[in-house]
Design a protein around this motif. Structure first.
Motif, mmCIF file in Angstrom:
data_model
loop_
_atom_site.group_PDB
_atom_site.id
_atom_site.type_symbol
_atom_site.label_atom_id
_atom_site.label_comp_id
_atom_site.label_asym_id
_atom_site.label_seq_id
_atom_site.Cartn_x
_atom_site.Cartn_y
_atom_site.Cartn_z
ATOM 1 N N THR A 41 0.846 -1.188 0.000
ATOM 2 C CA THR A 41 0.000 0.000 0.000
ATOM 3 C C THR A 41 0.885 1.244 0.000
ATOM 4 O OG1 THR A 41 -0.089 0.381 2.405
ATOM 5 C CG2 THR A 41 -1.626 -1.246 1.490
ATOM 6 N N ASP A 42 0.286 2.374 -0.359
ATOM 7 C CA ASP A 42 1.014 3.625 -0.155
ATOM 8 C C ASP A 42 0.849 4.029 1.312
ATOM 9 O OD1 ASP A 42 -1.494 4.778 0.139
ATOM 10 O OD2 ASP A 42 -1.483 5.760 -1.816
ATOM 11 N N GLN A 44 -0.873 6.278 2.641
ATOM 12 C CA GLN A 44 -2.254 6.616 2.998
ATOM 13 C C GLN A 44 -3.139 5.375 3.112
ATOM 14 O OE1 GLN A 44 -0.470 8.560 0.603
ATOM 15 N NE2 GLN A 44 -0.060 9.790 2.435
ATOM 16 N N GLY A 45 -2.564 4.199 2.785
ATOM 17 C CA GLY A 45 -3.320 2.967 2.913
ATOM 18 C C GLY A 45 -4.052 2.545 1.653
ATOM 19 N N ILE A 46 -3.769 3.197 0.520
ATOM 20 C CA ILE A 46 -4.388 2.774 -0.739
ATOM 21 C C ILE A 46 -3.670 1.531 -1.241
ATOM 22 C CG2 ILE A 46 -4.975 3.421 -3.090
ATOM 23 C CD1 ILE A 46 -6.463 4.939 -0.874
ATOM 24 N N HIS A 68 -8.428 0.672 -3.558
ATOM 25 C CA HIS A 68 -9.271 1.042 -2.419
ATOM 26 C C HIS A 68 -8.418 1.215 -1.169
ATOM 27 C CE1 HIS A 68 -13.375 0.096 -4.143
ATOM 28 N NE2 HIS A 68 -12.563 -0.437 -5.050
ATOM 29 N N SER A 69 -8.994 1.843 -0.156
ATOM 30 C CA SER A 69 -8.291 2.029 1.101
ATOM 31 C C SER A 69 -8.338 0.749 1.922
ATOM 32 C CB SER A 69 -8.922 3.169 1.909
ATOM 33 O OG SER A 69 -8.351 3.223 3.207
ATOM 34 N N VAL A 70 -7.209 0.408 2.524
ATOM 35 C CA VAL A 70 -7.151 -0.769 3.374
ATOM 36 C C VAL A 70 -8.050 -0.614 4.599
ATOM 37 C CG1 VAL A 70 -5.214 0.001 4.822
ATOM 38 C CG2 VAL A 70 -5.517 -2.426 4.360
ATOM 39 N N LEU A 71 -8.412 0.625 4.922
ATOM 40 C CA LEU A 71 -9.293 0.863 6.068
ATOM 41 C C LEU A 71 -10.662 0.217 5.891
ATOM 42 C CD1 LEU A 71 -8.504 4.602 6.931
ATOM 43 C CD2 LEU A 71 -7.902 2.573 8.257
ATOM 44 N N GLU A 72 -11.033 -0.096 4.652
ATOM 45 C CA GLU A 72 -12.319 -0.756 4.415
ATOM 46 C C GLU A 72 -12.361 -2.142 5.054
ATOM 47 O OE1 GLU A 72 -13.311 -0.748 0.274
ATOM 48 O OE2 GLU A 72 -12.866 1.380 0.023
ATOM 49 N N ARG A 80 -5.110 0.405 12.479
ATOM 50 C CA ARG A 80 -4.266 0.757 11.336
ATOM 51 C C ARG A 80 -3.308 1.890 11.699
ATOM 52 N NH1 ARG A 80 -1.632 0.588 6.287
ATOM 53 N NH2 ARG A 80 -1.550 2.699 5.496
#
Length: 227
Positions: A41-42, A44-46, A68-72, A80
């Motif tokens: 991921t980058d 920012q979590g993408i 997508h964001s890993v936060l999903e 995180r």
């Protein structure tokens, strides 16, 4: 001579290309059959890269999540944040446990081993690592704790002394009747009291030998000792 030199260059380049292709094929084979989940991921979590094993762990195919964001996948986004802070502080983490939700909303316990990728200027640019599903292990640990709790509760109601020790005689558990009999408290068990120390000196060596024989798998009948 010039032609020979050019031919040699072409041959060497072809060999290098073949070696690179063979290496990439081996890498791809490992990547596609990898049981754990590789990710990148980058900051920012993408999500940028996911191995095919993503489907097994999350229920999503890589194509569903890349971009997508890993936060999903995080039921608790603060996990995180804590993970990233730990990474940026130490450059890597090993067996860092978190909880993720799969596609069906079911929680999965995951062990993370990751490191920070840095650019030519030394600044962090991305995060890559591997996720290992430890849900089964966590469930077994929970079941074991529940089973031990039931055992300990039952032992407390028995009209006899029940205790456990390690091979050196240090107590790891004792039921309530043991405390007044030995003149000890629950705190003494936590502090690592040695049961053998409560046997009179002239019988202590025989008791120690009995413990040794038990750990060697030898059956022993009842033995009486003086406390």
């Amino acid at each position: 001579l010039d032609l020979s030199h050019k031919i040699e260059q072409v041959v060497n380049r072809r060999r290098a290309e073949d070696a690179l292709r063979e290496s990439e094929e081996k890498y791809r084979a490992i990547f596609e059959t990898f049981d754990d989940l590789y990710y990148k991921t980058d900051l920012q979590g993408i999500i940028q890269v996911l191995s095919p094993s993503c489907l097994k762990l999350t229920g999503y195919s890589p194509a569903d999540l890349i971009g997508h964001s890993v936060l999903e996948l995080y039921p608790d986004p603060e996990q995180r944040q804590q993970l990233v802070e730990e990474l940026l502080l130490n450059d890597s983490i090993h067996d860092y446990e978190i909880v993720l939700n799969n596609k069906d909303g079911v929680s999965r316990h995951v062990s993370v081993t990751s490191h920070v990728l840095r650019g030519a200027d030394g600044n962090p640019v991305a995060i890559e690592g591997v996720l290992h599903d430890v849900t089964d292990r966590k469930q077994m640990e929970s079941a074991l704790l529940a089973s031990e709790e039931k055992y300990r509760t039952l032992a407390d109601f028995l009209p006899i002394m029940v205790f456990e020790t390690d091979r050196d005689g240090r107590a790891t558990f004792a039921n309530r009747l043991t405390y007044p009999t030995f003149g000890i408290t629950a705190a003494d068990i936590v502090n690592g009291i040695n049961i053998l120390d409560h046997i009179v000196p002239e019988e202590r060596e025989a008791a120690k030998q009995g413990v040794v024989e038990l750990f060697r798998g030898r059956e022993r009948g009842p033995h009486e000792y003086t406390l």
